[in-house]
Design a protein around this motif. Sequence first.
Motif, PDB file in Angstrom:
ATOM      1  N   ILE A 118     -29.006  46.312 -11.055  1.00  0.00           N
ATOM      2  CA  ILE A 118     -27.651  46.327 -11.619  1.00  0.00           C
ATOM      3  C   ILE A 118     -27.690  46.849 -13.048  1.00  0.00           C
ATOM      4  CG2 ILE A 118     -25.689  44.883 -12.296  1.00  0.00           C
ATOM      5  CD1 ILE A 118     -26.433  42.993  -9.992  1.00  0.00           C
ATOM      6  N   GLU A 119     -28.663  46.376 -13.811  1.00  0.00           N
ATOM      7  CA  GLU A 119     -28.787  46.809 -15.198  1.00  0.00           C
ATOM      8  C   GLU A 119     -29.140  48.286 -15.291  1.00  0.00           C
ATOM      9  OE1 GLU A 119     -31.672  44.074 -16.674  1.00  0.00           O
ATOM     10  OE2 GLU A 119     -30.180  42.527 -17.171  1.00  0.00           O
ATOM     11  N   GLU A 120     -29.951  48.767 -14.353  1.00  0.00           N
ATOM     12  CA  GLU A 120     -30.317  50.176 -14.363  1.00  0.00           C
ATOM     13  C   GLU A 120     -29.098  51.049 -14.099  1.00  0.00           C
ATOM     14  OE1 GLU A 120     -33.352  53.302 -12.102  1.00  0.00           O
ATOM     15  OE2 GLU A 120     -33.135  51.245 -11.403  1.00  0.00           O
ATOM     16  N   ILE A 121     -28.250  50.635 -13.173  1.00  0.00           N
ATOM     17  CA  ILE A 121     -27.058  51.410 -12.851  1.00  0.00           C
ATOM     18  C   ILE A 121     -26.043  51.354 -13.990  1.00  0.00           C
ATOM     19  CG2 ILE A 121     -25.070  51.547 -11.278  1.00  0.00           C
ATOM     20  CD1 ILE A 121     -26.937  50.498  -9.060  1.00  0.00           C
ATOM     21  N   ARG A 122     -25.836  50.168 -14.559  1.00  0.00           N
ATOM     22  CA  ARG A 122     -24.864  50.028 -15.650  1.00  0.00           C
ATOM     23  C   ARG A 122     -25.371  50.624 -16.945  1.00  0.00           C
ATOM     24  NH1 ARG A 122     -23.020  45.137 -17.701  1.00  0.00           N
ATOM     25  NH2 ARG A 122     -21.235  46.347 -18.423  1.00  0.00           N
ATOM     26  N   GLY A 123     -26.681  50.638 -17.099  1.00  0.00           N
ATOM     27  CA  GLY A 123     -27.246  51.169 -18.330  1.00  0.00           C
ATOM     28  C   GLY A 123     -27.294  50.165 -19.452  1.00  0.00           C
ATOM     29  N   VAL A 124     -26.899  48.936 -19.194  1.00  0.00           N
ATOM     30  CA  VAL A 124     -26.945  47.871 -20.204  1.00  0.00           C
ATOM     31  C   VAL A 124     -27.392  46.581 -19.514  1.00  0.00           C
ATOM     32  CG1 VAL A 124     -25.156  48.848 -21.690  1.00  0.00           C
ATOM     33  CG2 VAL A 124     -24.510  47.322 -19.828  1.00  0.00           C
ATOM     34  N   ALA A 125     -27.800  45.620 -20.304  1.00  0.00           N
ATOM     35  CA  ALA A 125     -28.245  44.339 -19.761  1.00  0.00           C
ATOM     36  C   ALA A 125     -27.060  43.569 -19.187  1.00  0.00           C
ATOM     37  CB  ALA A 125     -28.936  43.513 -20.844  1.00  0.00           C
ATOM     38  N   VAL A 126     -27.322  42.805 -18.137  1.00  0.00           N
ATOM     39  CA  VAL A 126     -26.296  41.957 -17.516  1.00  0.00           C
ATOM     40  C   VAL A 126     -26.513  40.527 -17.986  1.00  0.00           C
ATOM     41  CG1 VAL A 126     -25.326  41.104 -15.361  1.00  0.00           C
ATOM     42  CG2 VAL A 126     -26.172  43.455 -15.495  1.00  0.00           C
TER      43      VAL A 126
END
Length: 213
Positions: A118-126
């Motif tokens: 999820i973080e890789e797709i969003r580009g930011v930490a969740v």
Amino acid sequence: MDDAETNPPLFEAPPMAEQERMVEALLFASAAPLSVGELNARMPHGCDAAAAVELLRGRYEGRGVELRRVGEAWAMRTAGDLGHLMTRETVETRKLSRAAIETLAIVAYHQPCTRAEIEEIRGVAVSRGTLDQLLELEWIRFGRRRDTPGRPVTFVVTQGFLDHFSLESARDLPGLRDLRAAGLLESRPVPGTAPEKPAPEDQSEMFDGDAED
């Protein structure tokens, strides 16, 4: 001959039944309890609010609404044994943050997926709070653990998610392009994929993951 006979009142007080109706109307409409003095001040000259209150109190005895003394005043109140009927459950509307919306969309289209994915797709930490909110809403749940080092847990959407958005299955989800057009996803491509790659046609397996033991 007494004074009452020689000097009759200019205005006669209304009948007691009418005084009782007046007291009932005043107490029913008042937001706060009213004292006998306040009732007399609002009623025609010569009225006996105290006597009208006692008559009205007896009339309401055992009813769903009672005439109750509050300090030195009187008020219409719900009968004590019926108070539970006045309890009302309300649904609190909670607005999802943009981070939660993006996370939910990613899980829906890429499930089962791990937090790192999820973080890789969003580009930011969740943040943990984002996932906790979606879990609390029962829109996502834990899926199978990945058979990779560390065995990370995966996330999948729930049947409750489908029901809330009136979706029969994952196939009814809108396309990624539609979500981006609605501003629910950033317009950047998913890492390692083509920018315009459509969502998979058959996503039924996305809901077959077992809950974590």
